[in-house]
Design an enzyme around this catalytic site. Structure first.
Site, PDB file in Angstrom:
ATOM      1  N   ALA A  49      -8.196 -19.782 -15.027  1.00 42.54           N
ATOM      2  CA  ALA A  49      -7.333 -18.922 -14.212  1.00 42.54           C
ATOM      3  C   ALA A  49      -6.017 -19.663 -13.927  1.00 42.54           C
ATOM      4  O   ALA A  49      -5.414 -20.223 -14.832  1.00 42.54           O
ATOM      5  CB  ALA A  49      -8.046 -18.496 -12.937  1.00 42.54           C
ATOM      6  N   SER A  50      -5.613 -19.720 -12.669  1.00 46.35           N
ATOM      7  CA  SER A  50      -4.315 -20.317 -12.327  1.00 46.35           C
ATOM      8  C   SER A  50      -4.263 -21.823 -12.510  1.00 46.35           C
ATOM      9  O   SER A  50      -3.181 -22.416 -12.409  1.00 46.35           O
ATOM     10  CB  SER A  50      -3.939 -19.962 -10.893  1.00 46.35           C
ATOM     11  N   GLY A  51      -5.400 -22.457 -12.790  1.00 46.63           N
ATOM     12  CA  GLY A  51      -5.355 -23.867 -13.151  1.00 46.63           C
ATOM     13  C   GLY A  51      -4.477 -24.114 -14.361  1.00 46.63           C
ATOM     14  O   GLY A  51      -3.956 -25.221 -14.557  1.00 46.63           O
ATOM     15  N   THR A  52      -4.280 -23.077 -15.171  1.00 50.42           N
ATOM     16  CA  THR A  52      -3.398 -23.132 -16.335  1.00 50.42           C
ATOM     17  C   THR A  52      -1.980 -23.528 -15.951  1.00 50.42           C
ATOM     18  O   THR A  52      -1.242 -24.120 -16.759  1.00 50.42           O
ATOM     19  CB  THR A  52      -3.387 -21.756 -17.032  1.00 50.42           C
ATOM     20  N   LYS A  53      -1.558 -23.204 -14.736  1.00 46.01           N
ATOM     21  CA  LYS A  53      -0.186 -23.508 -14.313  1.00 46.01           C
ATOM     22  C   LYS A  53       0.125 -25.002 -14.407  1.00 46.01           C
ATOM     23  O   LYS A  53       1.273 -25.392 -14.625  1.00 46.01           O
ATOM     24  CB  LYS A  53       0.059 -22.991 -12.896  1.00 46.01           C
TER      25      LYS A  53
END
Length: 334
Positions: A49-53
């Protein structure tokens, strides 16, 4: 070091504790696929999820390192006629630090789990996200304050593609995954996951395939393992991904308190002495925290919505002998 197994009664995923080449403890629980009753293992890939950022920020800062972009590059100078509501003073650094003020297609200050307004199967490349980013008025002037913004990180992916001439997935693969030796990480289609990848499950038992973009971009959608995330932190501080200046930019707080007691750098949260990658969405919970001084990594990856942020902090506190801290509540990973 001998640690008691943590309580994983409500968990479906992997919890990992590593330092250098040593695995100090790893625990897997639950099912990666409920239909085939395939169990999660310590090698299972999970959505971030937003860990991709964190990878997006590292990729963009790598382009800054080599001069393809600068932190002061204005988005409008690259966008041309696309996304006309993005203000002319919005820079790469505003986007990295969530201070751009641009309107968000998924505004977590309103509803972090709102359904997407277009069919998720249409979102199969970064350029395909442009209609999703369009038509959102500016929330506040660039640089005025912190406001977590998913659109900002997709926009970073758009700008990185146009500045480099490579697709965003290719950029992350070469600038981050290959540089760090992360051989089990990538951006697979959610409707064609590779073997060894956990299916995400919503609270009602359905999979998340209709809830998330079919292919991720700058704000989410990467998949990885606990071992690869440890490799990321190791490579980052060994200088294999970014220059020393780039590393400092990634991890230095730009907002001291985002409203929940956590600071924010560029793609990375700061929780006291820990640097944190965090993400949560339908059927995805991901947290990887790094204590830089000791080189310790604690990672929790799950294919359900489950308490993970506090779990990883508790385990880090335990291994470092720190007093237990009150859990932050506002990070989307929990």
């Amino acid at each position: 070091m001998s640690l008691p197994a943590p309580s994983l009664a409500d968990y479906s995923g992997v919890l990992s504790l590593r330092r250098g080449d040593a695995v100090l403890g790893e625990w897997a629980e639950g099912l990666a696929d409920r239909t085939s009753e395939t169990p999660n293992t310590v090698a299972t890939r999970f959505g971030l999820a937003s860990g991709t950022k964190m990878f997006t920020a590292a990729t963009v800062l790598a382009l800054v390192d080599d001069g393809s972009l600068s932190r002061g590059t204005r988005a409008r100078d690259i966008l041309g006629g696309d996304l006309p509501l993005v203000a002319p003073d919005v820079t790469i650094d505003h986007l990295l630090t969530h201070t751009s003020g641009i309107g968000d297609y998924l505004d977590e200050e309103v509803d972090a789990l709102a359904p997407l307004p277009i069919p998720v199967q249409q979102l199969d490349s970064t350029p395909a996200y442009l209609p999703l980013l369009d038509g959102h008025p500016t929330k506040f002037p660039a640089g005025e304050r912190f406001s977590y913004c998913n659109s900002g990180y997709v926009l970073l992916a758009v700008l990185a593609e146009r500045a480099s001439g490579s697709s965003f997935a290719e950029l992350v693969e070469t600038r981050v995954f290959q540089a760090a030796g992360m051989t089990d990480s990538g951006f697979p289609r959610s409707d064609h996951l590779p073997p060894g990848t956990a299916t995400g499950y919503r609270d009602d038992g359905r999979t998340n395939v209709f809830a998330l973009p079919v292919v991720g971009s700058g704000d989410g959608g990467a998949f990885s393992t606990v071992a690869d995330l440890h490799r990321f932190w190791e490579a980052l501080f060994a200088g294999r991904i970014l220059s020393r200046t780039g590393v400092d930019l990634l991890i230095t707080p730009t907002t001291a308190d985002t409203g929940d007691g956590l600071g924010y750098g560029r793609g990375v949260w700061i929780d006291g002495d820990d640097l944190v990658m965090a993400g949560g969405d339908h059927g995805v919970t991901a947290v990887s925290r790094r204590h830089a001084a000791s080189g310790t990594t604690v990672t929790g990856l799950a294919n359900v919505a489950v308490r993970t942020f506090a779990r990883t902090r508790d385990l880090m506190d335990q291994v470092l002998g720190r007093p237990a801290a009150a859990a932050a509540e506002a990070v989307s990973a929990d």
